[in-house]
Design a protein around this motif. Structure first.
Motif, PDB file in Angstrom:
ATOM      1  N   VAL A  21      10.863 -27.636  63.385  1.00 42.00           N
ATOM      2  CA  VAL A  21      10.932 -26.194  63.127  1.00 42.00           C
ATOM      3  C   VAL A  21      11.726 -25.907  61.851  1.00 42.00           C
ATOM      4  N   VAL A  22      12.857 -26.550  61.683  1.00 39.16           N
ATOM      5  CA  VAL A  22      13.665 -26.304  60.488  1.00 39.16           C
ATOM      6  C   VAL A  22      12.950 -26.830  59.245  1.00 39.16           C
ATOM      7  N   ALA A  23      12.318 -27.994  59.338  1.00 37.39           N
ATOM      8  CA  ALA A  23      11.583 -28.528  58.188  1.00 37.39           C
ATOM      9  C   ALA A  23      10.425 -27.602  57.812  1.00 37.39           C
ATOM     10  N   THR A  24       9.657 -27.171  58.806  1.00 37.28           N
ATOM     11  CA  THR A  24       8.544 -26.250  58.543  1.00 37.28           C
ATOM     12  C   THR A  24       9.045 -24.962  57.920  1.00 37.28           C
ATOM     13  N   SER A  25      10.107 -24.416  58.464  1.00 35.26           N
ATOM     14  CA  SER A  25      10.667 -23.166  57.954  1.00 35.26           C
ATOM     15  C   SER A  25      11.220 -23.333  56.544  1.00 35.26           C
ATOM     16  N   ALA A  26      11.780 -24.497  56.250  1.00 38.02           N
ATOM     17  CA  ALA A  26      12.281 -24.754  54.897  1.00 38.02           C
ATOM     18  C   ALA A  26      11.121 -24.842  53.908  1.00 38.02           C
ATOM     19  N   VAL A  27      10.041 -25.523  54.289  1.00 37.49           N
ATOM     20  CA  VAL A  27       8.864 -25.586  53.414  1.00 37.49           C
ATOM     21  C   VAL A  27       8.346 -24.183  53.136  1.00 37.49           C
ATOM     22  N   ASN A  28       8.300 -23.350  54.164  1.00 41.19           N
ATOM     23  CA  ASN A  28       7.776 -21.986  54.025  1.00 41.19           C
ATOM     24  C   ASN A  28       8.800 -20.994  53.487  1.00 41.19           C
ATOM     25  N   GLY A  29      10.049 -21.404  53.383  1.00 43.69           N
ATOM     26  CA  GLY A  29      11.074 -20.510  52.861  1.00 43.69           C
ATOM     27  C   GLY A  29      11.438 -19.386  53.802  1.00 43.69           C
ATOM     28  N   CYS A  30      11.327 -19.588  55.107  1.00 51.59           N
ATOM     29  CA  CYS A  30      11.626 -18.533  56.066  1.00 51.59           C
ATOM     30  C   CYS A  30      13.118 -18.530  56.420  1.00 51.59           C
ATOM     31  N   LYS A  31      13.841 -17.627  55.792  1.00 49.68           N
ATOM     32  CA  LYS A  31      15.278 -17.529  56.016  1.00 49.68           C
ATOM     33  C   LYS A  31      15.606 -17.179  57.465  1.00 49.68           C
ATOM     34  N   TYR A  32      14.795 -16.308  58.055  1.00 50.19           N
ATOM     35  CA  TYR A  32      15.047 -15.880  59.437  1.00 50.19           C
ATOM     36  C   TYR A  32      15.032 -17.087  60.381  1.00 50.19           C
ATOM     37  N   CYS A  33      14.006 -17.900  60.283  1.00 51.72           N
ATOM     38  CA  CYS A  33      13.888 -19.051  61.190  1.00 51.72           C
ATOM     39  C   CYS A  33      14.943 -20.116  60.910  1.00 51.72           C
ATOM     40  N   ILE A  34      15.235 -20.369  59.645  1.00 52.49           N
ATOM     41  CA  ILE A  34      16.283 -21.343  59.317  1.00 52.49           C
ATOM     42  C   ILE A  34      17.629 -20.825  59.815  1.00 52.49           C
ATOM     43  N   GLY A  35      17.858 -19.535  59.657  1.00 54.43           N
ATOM     44  CA  GLY A  35      19.111 -18.944  60.117  1.00 54.43           C
ATOM     45  C   GLY A  35      19.312 -19.064  61.615  1.00 54.43           C
ATOM     46  N   HIS A  36      18.229 -19.070  62.372  1.00 59.61           N
ATOM     47  CA  HIS A  36      18.333 -19.220  63.824  1.00 59.61           C
ATOM     48  C   HIS A  36      18.329 -20.679  64.265  1.00 59.61           C
ATOM     49  N   HIS A  37      17.478 -21.478  63.668  1.00 55.20           N
ATOM     50  CA  HIS A  37      17.306 -22.858  64.148  1.00 55.20           C
ATOM     51  C   HIS A  37      18.253 -23.857  63.488  1.00 55.20           C
ATOM     52  N   GLY A  38      18.729 -23.561  62.284  1.00 54.11           N
ATOM     53  CA  GLY A  38      19.695 -24.456  61.644  1.00 54.11           C
ATOM     54  C   GLY A  38      20.943 -24.659  62.488  1.00 54.11           C
ATOM     55  N   PRO A  39      21.557 -23.593  62.986  1.00 55.25           N
ATOM     56  CA  PRO A  39      22.732 -23.762  63.844  1.00 55.25           C
ATOM     57  C   PRO A  39      22.434 -24.534  65.132  1.00 55.25           C
ATOM     58  N   VAL A  40      21.223 -24.409  65.643  1.00 51.49           N
ATOM     59  CA  VAL A  40      20.849 -25.166  66.846  1.00 51.49           C
ATOM     60  C   VAL A  40      20.905 -26.662  66.530  1.00 51.49           C
ATOM     61  N   LEU A  41      20.360 -27.041  65.385  1.00 52.83           N
ATOM     62  CA  LEU A  41      20.411 -28.455  64.983  1.00 52.83           C
ATOM     63  C   LEU A  41      21.848 -28.926  64.796  1.00 52.83           C
ATOM     64  N   ARG A  42      22.692 -28.088  64.215  1.00 50.98           N
ATOM     65  CA  ARG A  42      24.095 -28.470  64.058  1.00 50.98           C
ATOM     66  C   ARG A  42      24.745 -28.639  65.430  1.00 50.98           C
ATOM     67  N   ASN A  43      24.408 -27.762  66.373  1.00 50.30           N
ATOM     68  CA  ASN A  43      24.951 -27.895  67.731  1.00 50.30           C
ATOM     69  C   ASN A  43      24.426 -29.138  68.438  1.00 50.30           C
ATOM     70  N   MET A  44      23.295 -29.652  67.985  1.00 53.30           N
ATOM     71  CA  MET A  44      22.732 -30.874  68.551  1.00 53.30           C
ATOM     72  C   MET A  44      23.281 -32.126  67.862  1.00 53.30           C
ATOM     73  N   GLY A  45      24.236 -31.931  66.974  1.00 49.63           N
ATOM     74  CA  GLY A  45      24.914 -33.070  66.371  1.00 49.63           C
ATOM     75  C   GLY A  45      24.520 -33.419  64.948  1.00 49.63           C
ATOM     76  N   LEU A  46      23.605 -32.675  64.332  1.00 48.90           N
ATOM     77  CA  LEU A  46      23.270 -32.968  62.939  1.00 48.90           C
ATOM     78  C   LEU A  46      24.309 -32.335  62.025  1.00 48.90           C
ATOM     79  N   PRO A  47      24.781 -33.072  61.044  1.00 43.42           N
ATOM     80  CA  PRO A  47      25.741 -32.487  60.104  1.00 43.42           C
ATOM     81  C   PRO A  47      25.120 -31.332  59.328  1.00 43.42           C
ATOM     82  N   ALA A  48      25.957 -30.392  58.912  1.00 42.40           N
ATOM     83  CA  ALA A  48      25.481 -29.243  58.138  1.00 42.40           C
ATOM     84  C   ALA A  48      24.739 -29.703  56.890  1.00 42.40           C
ATOM     85  N   GLU A  49      25.216 -30.772  56.246  1.00 39.36           N
ATOM     86  CA  GLU A  49      24.553 -31.292  55.049  1.00 39.36           C
ATOM     87  C   GLU A  49      23.115 -31.709  55.352  1.00 39.36           C
TER      88      GLU A  49
END
Length: 183
Positions: free
Chosen positions: A69-97
């Motif tokens: 979801v984050v990769a797809t949203s990044a390709v499409n440039g969807c700030k809304y989806c990255i803003g929601h799903h990026g923190p989920v990935l960080r909570n799942m243990g992926l570093p912010a970088e």
């Protein structure tokens, strides 16, 4: 400002209230998107119903879904989806970088399977007609046919949500902010 106003939960048919509640409050607080989709109870019912069913009954690990979801949203440039799903990935243990640089070929923090999912999401989003058989050979080493189908549907559905959010200018909810480095 969003191009269409939000529809409050009370104005939806009663059978949609549980879905409204899940997406507006439980699955990442997509309140503004939920309100916008409320204009079409049919679209609301089937898009959110499919998304909820895949979330609850799907065959893929949630972390891999979120990477797609984050990769797809990044390709499409969807700030809304990255803003929601990026923190989920960080909570799942992926570093912010890792989240911020999800599309970088050598992004740190992804294992082989996660990079495969990220790369597949990018291919499905950018050029689904040109995916080589070798990609599917690699996918089959790690996933069942059911999982490949579900992953492909999740990527396509995410692309649909990306387009909906951007075309209708769905705004961030007050507690959500864009992920640094994205878009």
């Amino acid at each position: 400002m969003a191009r269409v106003p939000c529809v409050p939960e009370a104005e939806l048919p009663a059978d949609l209230h549980p879905l409204y509640h899940r997406f507006a409050h439980e699955y990442g607080s997509f309140g503004n998107q939920t309100g916008v989709l409320g204009h079409s109870p049919m679209v609301f019912r089937y898009l959110y119903g499919l998304t909820a069913a895949m979330r609850e009954e799907g065959a893929l690990p949630p972390r891999l879904v979120e990477i797609a979801v984050v990769a797809t949203s990044a390709v499409n440039g969807c700030k809304y989806c990255i803003g929601h799903h990026g923190p989920v990935l960080r909570n799942m243990g992926l570093p912010a970088e890792t989240v911020d640089r999800i599309l970088d070929p050598e992004v740190p923090g992804l294992d082989e399977v996660e990079r495969l999912v990220r790369d597949y999401a990018k291919l499905v989003t950018e050029r689904p007609w040109g995916i080589r058989d070798q990609v599917f050979d690699a996918l089959r080493k790690h996933f069942t046919d059911r999982q490949i189908v579900e992953l492909t549907v999740r990527i396509g559905l995410c692309g649909l949500f990306n387009k909906l959010n951007d075309a209708l200018q769905v705004e961030f909810e007050g507690h959500v902010a864009p992920v640094a480095g994205q878009v």
